[in-house]
Design an enzyme around this catalytic site. Structure first.
Site, PDB file in Angstrom:
ATOM      1  N   LYS A  88       7.308 -10.135  -5.617  1.00 57.74           N
ATOM      2  CA  LYS A  88       7.195  -9.376  -6.876  1.00 57.74           C
ATOM      3  C   LYS A  88       8.607  -9.028  -7.360  1.00 57.74           C
ATOM      4  CE  LYS A  88       4.147  -5.619  -8.366  1.00 57.74           C
ATOM      5  NZ  LYS A  88       3.491  -4.404  -7.873  1.00 57.74           N
TER       6      LYS A  88
HETATM    7  C1  E4P Z   1       1.038  -3.022  -9.760  1.00 62.45           C
HETATM    8  O1  E4P Z   1       1.497  -4.082  -9.539  1.00 62.45           O
HETATM    9  C2  E4P Z   1       1.828  -1.868 -10.197  1.00 62.45           C
HETATM   10  O2  E4P Z   1       2.855  -1.644  -9.309  1.00 62.45           O
HETATM   11  C3  E4P Z   1       0.954  -0.662 -10.343  1.00 62.45           C
HETATM   12  O3  E4P Z   1      -0.276  -1.053 -10.910  1.00 62.45           O
HETATM   13  C4  E4P Z   1       1.586   0.484 -11.102  1.00 62.45           C
HETATM   14  O4  E4P Z   1       0.600   1.454 -11.339  1.00 62.45           O
HETATM   15  P1  E4P Z   1       0.925   2.962 -11.771  1.00 62.45           P
HETATM   16  O5  E4P Z   1       1.338   2.953 -13.196  1.00 62.45           O
HETATM   17  O6  E4P Z   1      -0.366   3.677 -11.564  1.00 62.45           O
HETATM   18  O7  E4P Z   1       2.023   3.424 -10.860  1.00 62.45           O
END
Ligand code: E4P
Length: 218
Positions: A88
């Protein structure tokens, strides 16, 4: 549409997996910190455990480097943990360059922290396997997160990009349904909104009546 769970909590990952609907997991440094996982060895071990639980599903592991060479080095280490690891990478200039490098070297990526169609276009051009628009955070700032999913979906269909739209930052069960309608390929959600999809008061009322009537012929 694929269902990923957005957590580093092993119990919740097991629960979603046992439900039989789980296609993968996404994590980020904040979610790892929430579970109290500290130090590179422990973090990498945690990713390996997650991969073992989900068996065949993709598991996103986020780099914490922000310069091209460092992202490449860190990404290679993450990808070596397990064949299902997806590296990622944040939507920054060096991140896009790194995604291109990973694509050319057969390492799958998830481009994260995406908040616009232009960013999603760059991620697809660089060959990311997934692009992660953060729809909840967009809603939080008075924009329409689901509308962004529709916009990216239209662009990707028009040009036949293979990058999958991974709707992230999900806040509710309704978000999941709206993202499905908008053309998301994947939704990554905490456990609660996933379990919320089960709920309907008429299901509860109907089941109570069936069970009551069943007593009449038991
Ligand atoms: C997923 O890949 C993200 O890191 C995550 O959905 C972020 O979510 P949040 O806005 O609830 O922190």
């Amino acid at each position: 549409m694929k269902f990923f769970i957005d957590t580093a909590n092993l119990e919740q990952i097991r629960e979603a997996h046992e439900l039989g609907i789980l296609d993968g997991v996404t994590t980020n440094p904040s979610l790892m910190a929430k579970e109290g996982v500290k130090g590179q060895e422990a973090v990498y071990k945690h990713y390996a455990t997650i991969c073992d639980i989900v068996k065949t599903g993709d598991v996103s592991a986020e780099v914490i480097s922000t310069t091209f060479n460092e992202i490449i080095e860190e990404g290679k280490k993450l990808a070596a943990i397990h064949p299902n690891i997806i590296v990622k990478v944040p939507m920054i200039k060096d991140g896009v360059k790194a995604i291109r490098w990973f694509t050319d070297n057969n390492i799958a990526t998830n481009c994260t922290l995406v908040f616009s169609a232009g960013q999603a276009l760059l991620a697809a051009k660089a060959g990311a396997k997934y692009v992660s628009p953060f729809i909840g955070r967009i809603d939080d700032s008075n924009w329409d997160g689901v509308q962004l999913i529709e916009q990216i979906s239209l662009i990707y269909q028009t040009y036949s990009y293979k990058t999958e739209i991974l709707a992230a930052s999900i806040r509710s069960s309704l978000h999941i349904v709206k993202c499905a309608e908008a053309g998301a390929d994947v939704v990554t959600s905490p456990l609660e909104p996933i379990l919320g999809l089960l709920k309907h008061p008429l299901t509860d009322i109907g089941l109570a009546k069936f069970l009551e009537d069943a007593k009449k012929f038991a």
